[in-house]
Motif scaffolding. Structure first.
Motif, PDB file in Angstrom:
ATOM      1  N   UNK A   1     -39.228  74.733 -33.720  1.00  0.00           N
ATOM      2  CA  UNK A   1     -38.651  73.390 -34.015  1.00  0.00           C
ATOM      3  C   UNK A   1     -37.146  73.536 -34.336  1.00  0.00           C
ATOM      4  N   UNK A   2     -36.162  72.630 -33.748  1.00  0.00           N
ATOM      5  CA  UNK A   2     -34.814  72.577 -34.372  1.00  0.00           C
ATOM      6  C   UNK A   2     -34.626  72.349 -35.899  1.00  0.00           C
ATOM      7  N   UNK A   3     -33.792  73.006 -36.530  1.00  0.00           N
ATOM      8  CA  UNK A   3     -33.742  72.533 -37.951  1.00  0.00           C
ATOM      9  C   UNK A   3     -33.560  71.194 -38.376  1.00  0.00           C
ATOM     10  N   UNK A   4     -32.931  70.505 -37.302  1.00  0.00           N
ATOM     11  CA  UNK A   4     -32.967  69.090 -37.340  1.00  0.00           C
ATOM     12  C   UNK A   4     -34.002  68.107 -37.487  1.00  0.00           C
ATOM     13  N   UNK A   5     -34.990  68.735 -37.075  1.00  0.00           N
ATOM     14  CA  UNK A   5     -36.448  67.872 -36.945  1.00  0.00           C
ATOM     15  C   UNK A   5     -37.135  67.804 -38.421  1.00  0.00           C
ATOM     16  N   UNK A   6     -36.588  68.381 -39.392  1.00  0.00           N
ATOM     17  CA  UNK A   6     -37.316  68.231 -40.812  1.00  0.00           C
ATOM     18  C   UNK A   6     -36.714  66.957 -41.426  1.00  0.00           C
TER      19      UNK A   6
ATOM     20  N   UNK B   1     -38.422  58.088 -51.021  1.00  0.00           N
ATOM     21  CA  UNK B   1     -38.928  56.853 -51.507  1.00  0.00           C
ATOM     22  C   UNK B   1     -40.389  56.758 -50.988  1.00  0.00           C
ATOM     23  N   UNK B   2     -40.708  57.364 -49.802  1.00  0.00           N
ATOM     24  CA  UNK B   2     -42.335  57.265 -49.807  1.00  0.00           C
ATOM     25  C   UNK B   2     -43.077  58.884 -50.048  1.00  0.00           C
ATOM     26  N   UNK B   3     -42.119  59.519 -50.401  1.00  0.00           N
ATOM     27  CA  UNK B   3     -42.811  61.020 -51.013  1.00  0.00           C
ATOM     28  C   UNK B   3     -43.412  61.666 -49.910  1.00  0.00           C
ATOM     29  N   UNK B   4     -43.000  61.421 -48.583  1.00  0.00           N
ATOM     30  CA  UNK B   4     -43.377  62.541 -47.454  1.00  0.00           C
ATOM     31  C   UNK B   4     -42.284  63.493 -46.785  1.00  0.00           C
ATOM     32  N   UNK B   5     -42.809  64.777 -46.465  1.00  0.00           N
ATOM     33  CA  UNK B   5     -42.123  65.323 -45.888  1.00  0.00           C
ATOM     34  C   UNK B   5     -42.455  65.746 -44.355  1.00  0.00           C
TER      35      UNK B   5
ATOM     36  N   UNK C   1     -46.191  69.171 -28.716  1.00  0.00           N
ATOM     37  CA  UNK C   1     -45.617  68.715 -30.140  1.00  0.00           C
ATOM     38  C   UNK C   1     -46.375  68.131 -30.906  1.00  0.00           C
ATOM     39  N   UNK C   2     -46.383  68.225 -31.964  1.00  0.00           N
ATOM     40  CA  UNK C   2     -47.073  67.759 -33.215  1.00  0.00           C
ATOM     41  C   UNK C   2     -46.465  67.432 -34.454  1.00  0.00           C
ATOM     42  N   UNK C   3     -46.971  66.724 -35.156  1.00  0.00           N
ATOM     43  CA  UNK C   3     -46.107  66.218 -36.568  1.00  0.00           C
ATOM     44  C   UNK C   3     -46.937  66.850 -37.529  1.00  0.00           C
ATOM     45  N   UNK C   4     -46.209  67.590 -38.384  1.00  0.00           N
ATOM     46  CA  UNK C   4     -46.729  68.227 -39.778  1.00  0.00           C
ATOM     47  C   UNK C   4     -46.148  67.492 -41.022  1.00  0.00           C
ATOM     48  N   UNK C   5     -46.951  66.652 -41.691  1.00  0.00           N
ATOM     49  CA  UNK C   5     -46.661  65.633 -42.681  1.00  0.00           C
ATOM     50  C   UNK C   5     -47.400  66.096 -43.984  1.00  0.00           C
ATOM     51  N   UNK C   6     -46.392  66.341 -44.952  1.00  0.00           N
ATOM     52  CA  UNK C   6     -47.033  66.587 -46.218  1.00  0.00           C
ATOM     53  C   UNK C   6     -46.631  65.368 -47.086  1.00  0.00           C
ATOM     54  N   UNK C   7     -47.805  64.879 -47.831  1.00  0.00           N
ATOM     55  CA  UNK C   7     -47.787  63.683 -48.589  1.00  0.00           C
ATOM     56  C   UNK C   7     -47.676  64.204 -50.242  1.00  0.00           C
ATOM     57  N   UNK C   8     -47.039  63.005 -50.870  1.00  0.00           N
ATOM     58  CA  UNK C   8     -47.170  63.157 -52.524  1.00  0.00           C
ATOM     59  C   UNK C   8     -46.021  64.146 -52.762  1.00  0.00           C
ATOM     60  N   UNK C   9     -44.884  64.354 -52.134  1.00  0.00           N
ATOM     61  CA  UNK C   9     -43.822  65.302 -52.262  1.00  0.00           C
ATOM     62  C   UNK C   9     -43.057  64.781 -53.392  1.00  0.00           C
ATOM     63  N   UNK C  10     -42.730  65.390 -54.607  1.00  0.00           N
ATOM     64  CA  UNK C  10     -41.970  64.990 -55.616  1.00  0.00           C
ATOM     65  C   UNK C  10     -40.673  65.751 -55.504  1.00  0.00           C
TER      66      UNK C  10
ATOM     67  N   UNK D   1     -39.371  76.973 -47.535  1.00  0.00           N
ATOM     68  CA  UNK D   1     -39.227  75.715 -48.186  1.00  0.00           C
ATOM     69  C   UNK D   1     -40.314  75.442 -48.945  1.00  0.00           C
ATOM     70  N   UNK D   2     -40.203  74.908 -50.208  1.00  0.00           N
ATOM     71  CA  UNK D   2     -41.272  74.630 -51.374  1.00  0.00           C
ATOM     72  C   UNK D   2     -41.259  73.058 -51.598  1.00  0.00           C
ATOM     73  N   UNK D   3     -42.307  72.749 -51.499  1.00  0.00           N
ATOM     74  CA  UNK D   3     -42.714  71.211 -51.521  1.00  0.00           C
ATOM     75  C   UNK D   3     -43.666  70.917 -52.670  1.00  0.00           C
ATOM     76  N   UNK D   4     -43.027  70.637 -53.823  1.00  0.00           N
ATOM     77  CA  UNK D   4     -43.886  70.365 -54.838  1.00  0.00           C
ATOM     78  C   UNK D   4     -44.497  69.051 -54.665  1.00  0.00           C
ATOM     79  N   UNK D   5     -46.046  69.214 -54.918  1.00  0.00           N
ATOM     80  CA  UNK D   5     -46.818  67.941 -54.460  1.00  0.00           C
ATOM     81  C   UNK D   5     -47.505  67.502 -56.114  1.00  0.00           C
ATOM     82  N   UNK D   6     -47.816  66.483 -56.014  1.00  0.00           N
ATOM     83  CA  UNK D   6     -48.731  65.696 -57.160  1.00  0.00           C
ATOM     84  C   UNK D   6     -50.231  65.896 -56.515  1.00  0.00           C
TER      85      UNK D   6
END
Length: 159
Positions: free
Chosen positions: A37-42, A47-51, A77-86, A129-134
């Motif tokens: 993916x292009x780096x711009x697609x991240x 506010x919604x705590x989503x990556x 093409x797919x979406x990878x979504x990580x929730x609860x990201x602080x 990339x490190x995503x800290x999640x609750x």
């Protein structure tokens, strides 16, 4: 009594998976290996705590069908979504470089106290990339029809 799913059960259906524990993340990681993916697609929606990332995922699950029928391997093409990201931190990733194409090697989860921890996205070329999640919740959802892989072959790490 239920039975396990087979490759044929999902042959032409889009994937829709959710990872809620470490074992789930391993499966999701295997399916996302070599997604580009292009780096711009991240995007991190603070506010919604989503990556989220819009990936061009190689369809590893389709390899048996492609080999049996003699057609080219596919991507989707797919979406990878990580929730609860602080908090989000990165190393070796320059989102401002619009020409950069990222290649996802793995998704891992490092649990910490309670239900939280860190989701680590590791890329070719030593980026991460490190995503800290609750609380762990990662969704993977195909959003287009599959298309023939441009190279016409499966990715290889032996070259």
């Amino acid at each position: 009594m239920s039975t396990d799913a087979t490759f044929q059960d999902g042959a032409e259906r889009p994937l829709r998976l959710v990872a809620m524990d470490g074992d789930d993340v391993q499966i999701l990681s295997a399916l996302c290996q070599d997604a580009v993916f292009p780096a711009t697609e991240m995007q991190w929606q603070r506010k919604s705590r989503r990556f989220g990332i819009l990936l061009n995922r190689f369809r590893w699950e389709d390899i048996p069908v492609a080999e049996r029928t003699g057609r080219a391997p596919e991507r989707v093409q797919c979406v990878l979504a990580v929730e609860n990201v602080g908090h989000v931190s990165s190393q070796g990733v320059d989102r401002a470089d619009t020409d950069t194409v990222m290649s996802l090697l793995s998704v891992t989860f490092e649990p910490q106290d309670g239900d939280g921890g860190a989701v680590i996205l590791t890329f070719a070329g030593d980026g991460a990339i490190k995503l800290e999640v609750s609380d762990l919740e990662i969704a993977l959802r195909d959003v287009t029809r599959p298309y023939a892989s441009v190279s016409g072959k499966a990715p290889s790490h032996l070259d």
